[in-house]
Design an enzyme around this catalytic site. Sequence first.
Site, short mmCIF file in Angstrom:
data_model
loop_
_atom_site.label_atom_id
_atom_site.label_comp_id
_atom_site.label_asym_id
_atom_site.label_seq_id
_atom_site.Cartn_x
_atom_site.Cartn_y
_atom_site.Cartn_z
N TYR A 64 0.86 -1.18 0.00
CA TYR A 64 0.00 0.00 0.00
C TYR A 64 0.89 1.23 0.00
O TYR A 64 1.22 1.80 1.05
CB TYR A 64 -0.90 0.02 1.25
CG TYR A 64 -2.04 -0.99 1.24
CD1 TYR A 64 -2.32 -1.77 0.13
CD2 TYR A 64 -2.84 -1.14 2.36
CE1 TYR A 64 -3.35 -2.70 0.14
CE2 TYR A 64 -3.88 -2.06 2.38
CZ TYR A 64 -4.13 -2.84 1.27
OH TYR A 64 -5.17 -3.74 1.30
N PHE A 213 -14.04 -3.64 0.40
CA PHE A 213 -14.94 -2.92 -0.52
C PHE A 213 -16.39 -3.03 -0.04
O PHE A 213 -17.32 -3.05 -0.84
CB PHE A 213 -14.83 -3.41 -1.96
CG PHE A 213 -13.48 -3.22 -2.60
CD1 PHE A 213 -12.63 -2.21 -2.18
CD2 PHE A 213 -13.06 -4.04 -3.64
CE1 PHE A 213 -11.38 -2.03 -2.78
CE2 PHE A 213 -11.82 -3.86 -4.25
CZ PHE A 213 -10.98 -2.86 -3.81
N GLY A 217 -18.46 -1.27 -2.59
CA GLY A 217 -19.34 -2.19 -3.33
C GLY A 217 -18.84 -2.39 -4.75
O GLY A 217 -17.67 -2.69 -4.98
N1 LIG Z 1 -7.31 -8.37 0.67
C1 LIG Z 1 -7.44 -7.61 -0.38
O1 LIG Z 1 -7.20 -8.04 -1.50
C2 LIG Z 1 -7.89 -6.18 -0.23
C3 LIG Z 1 -8.24 -5.45 -1.37
C4 LIG Z 1 -8.68 -4.16 -1.21
C5 LIG Z 1 -8.75 -3.58 0.06
N2 LIG Z 1 -8.38 -4.30 1.15
C6 LIG Z 1 -8.48 -3.69 2.51
O2 LIG Z 1 -9.84 -3.42 2.75
C7 LIG Z 1 -10.00 -2.06 3.21
C8 LIG Z 1 -11.35 -1.57 2.79
O3 LIG Z 1 -11.38 -1.38 1.39
P1 LIG Z 1 -11.46 0.07 0.74
O4 LIG Z 1 -10.84 1.07 1.65
O5 LIG Z 1 -10.95 0.03 -0.63
O6 LIG Z 1 -13.01 0.21 0.49
P2 LIG Z 1 -14.26 0.60 1.38
O7 LIG Z 1 -13.96 0.66 2.81
O8 LIG Z 1 -15.36 -0.24 0.89
O9 LIG Z 1 -14.58 2.05 0.83
C9 LIG Z 1 -13.63 3.05 0.74
C10 LIG Z 1 -14.24 4.10 -0.17
O10 LIG Z 1 -15.42 4.61 0.42
C11 LIG Z 1 -15.23 5.98 0.82
N3 LIG Z 1 -15.79 6.10 2.17
C12 LIG Z 1 -15.29 5.55 3.32
N4 LIG Z 1 -16.10 5.86 4.35
C13 LIG Z 1 -17.12 6.60 3.86
C14 LIG Z 1 -18.26 7.21 4.41
N5 LIG Z 1 -18.54 7.12 5.72
N6 LIG Z 1 -19.09 7.91 3.60
C15 LIG Z 1 -18.84 8.00 2.29
N7 LIG Z 1 -17.76 7.44 1.68
C16 LIG Z 1 -16.91 6.75 2.46
C17 LIG Z 1 -13.75 6.22 0.73
O11 LIG Z 1 -13.47 7.53 0.34
P3 LIG Z 1 -12.90 8.63 1.42
O12 LIG Z 1 -11.44 8.36 1.60
O13 LIG Z 1 -13.19 9.91 0.72
O14 LIG Z 1 -13.67 8.45 2.67
C18 LIG Z 1 -13.33 5.27 -0.38
O15 LIG Z 1 -13.65 5.81 -1.65
C19 LIG Z 1 -8.81 -1.35 2.56
O16 LIG Z 1 -8.54 -0.11 3.20
C20 LIG Z 1 -7.73 -2.37 2.69
O17 LIG Z 1 -7.14 -2.30 3.98
C21 LIG Z 1 -7.97 -5.59 1.03
#
Ligand SMILES: NC(=O)c1ccc[n+]([C@@H]2O[C@H](COP(=O)([O-])OP(=O)(O)OC[C@H]3O[C@@H](n4cnc5c(N)ncnc54)[C@H](OP(=O)(O)O)[C@@H]3O)[C@@H](O)[C@H]2O)c1
Length: 296
Positions: A64, A213, A217
């Site tokens: 990351y 995600f 989503g």
């Molecule tokens: N194992 C794997 O292969 C893998 C793959 C991907 C991710 N991950 C892990 O999973 C975690 C979660 O995934 P993610 O961060 O990509 O996706 P997520 O938590 O589903 O969503 C993040 C997205 O939503 C927005 N967001 C977050 N909180 C919000 C809220 N309260 N209201 C409106 N928008 C909001 C964020 O933008 P803002 O920054 O503007 O809030 C960002 O665009 C990652 O941080 C990572 O640690 C693991």
Amino acid sequence: MVTAADSGTYALGSLTVRRLGFGAMRLTGRWDSTGAVPSRDRAIAVLRRAVELGVNHIDTAAFYFSATRSANELINTALAPYPDDLVIATKVGPGRDYAGRWLHDIGPDRLRAQVEENLRQLGRDHLDLVNYRRTDSTHPVADHVAALAALREAGTIREIGVSGVDRAELAEARAVAPVVCVQNRYGLGARDADEDALVTHCGEQGIAYVPFFAIAGPGGRAGATVTDTPGVREVADAVGATPAQVRLAWTLHRGPQVLAIPGTSDPDHLTANVAAGALRLSAAQLSRLDGSDEVD
Ligand SMILES: NC(=O)c1ccc[n+]([C@@H]2O[C@H](COP(=O)([O-])OP(=O)(O)OC[C@H]3O[C@@H](n4cnc5c(N)ncnc54)[C@H](OP(=O)(O)O)[C@@H]3O)[C@@H](O)[C@H]2O)c1
């Protein structure tokens, strides 16, 4: 004030965490270094605030990073010396070279080096939880998990998880070593019947299921870019929450084994996400959400 304690707890093997955690992926800005990069101060403040709000499960990875930011380095700067109850989960398997290009075909013999890279960046002598993230199928899952099991035996890592696996691969991994969690893509608008069944299976086996995600989503790596369905908007209005909060709460309602790791670099979103851990949805609201989502 709502804190992560309101979401309840679940055991990742020997490590107990609050169900509402934090994902560090969004702290670095886009990995291709296009677009805005959160300031260091903001990223560090978000991490510290997460811990103040009771979050004790942070998901990260050495891969990351963007041109100027590393999630692991930010975590180290913000949180070391680490609180005793903080569980930092990392992932190995694929990686990225210094130019940021993906290296997918990482053999089991290279996992030790990836674990050590995480140790150096986080400033730790052991890693709490290491997920083997599967993105290629040229090596059996068992070989990678065996490599992590050897590091666990040596005390370098505490617990082992897997990511990007189906049920057969989970079984293959568990034949080699205890597996405490599955980290897969899952959320409203981003699931299918097999994944629904895997969530249930994990609960039956006492394995945590950690969806990524969950808010984004269908938007996936692009983030929360997809228009919410009428069902999500209706339930959000009914409970006085945002669609993002409802998405998170829906995953947590799938069972006590589900842990949330929402990612954000926005302090207000962080507060909202922690509050979502305390949101209670009725059976009718859950059914409305289920029905508003296409399951293949
Ligand atoms: N194992 C794997 O292969 C893998 C793959 C991907 C991710 N991950 C892990 O999973 C975690 C979660 O995934 P993610 O961060 O990509 O996706 P997520 O938590 O589903 O969503 C993040 C997205 O939503 C927005 N967001 C977050 N909180 C919000 C809220 N309260 N209201 C409106 N928008 C909001 C964020 O933008 P803002 O920054 O503007 O809030 C960002 O665009 C990652 O941080 C990572 O640690 C693991």
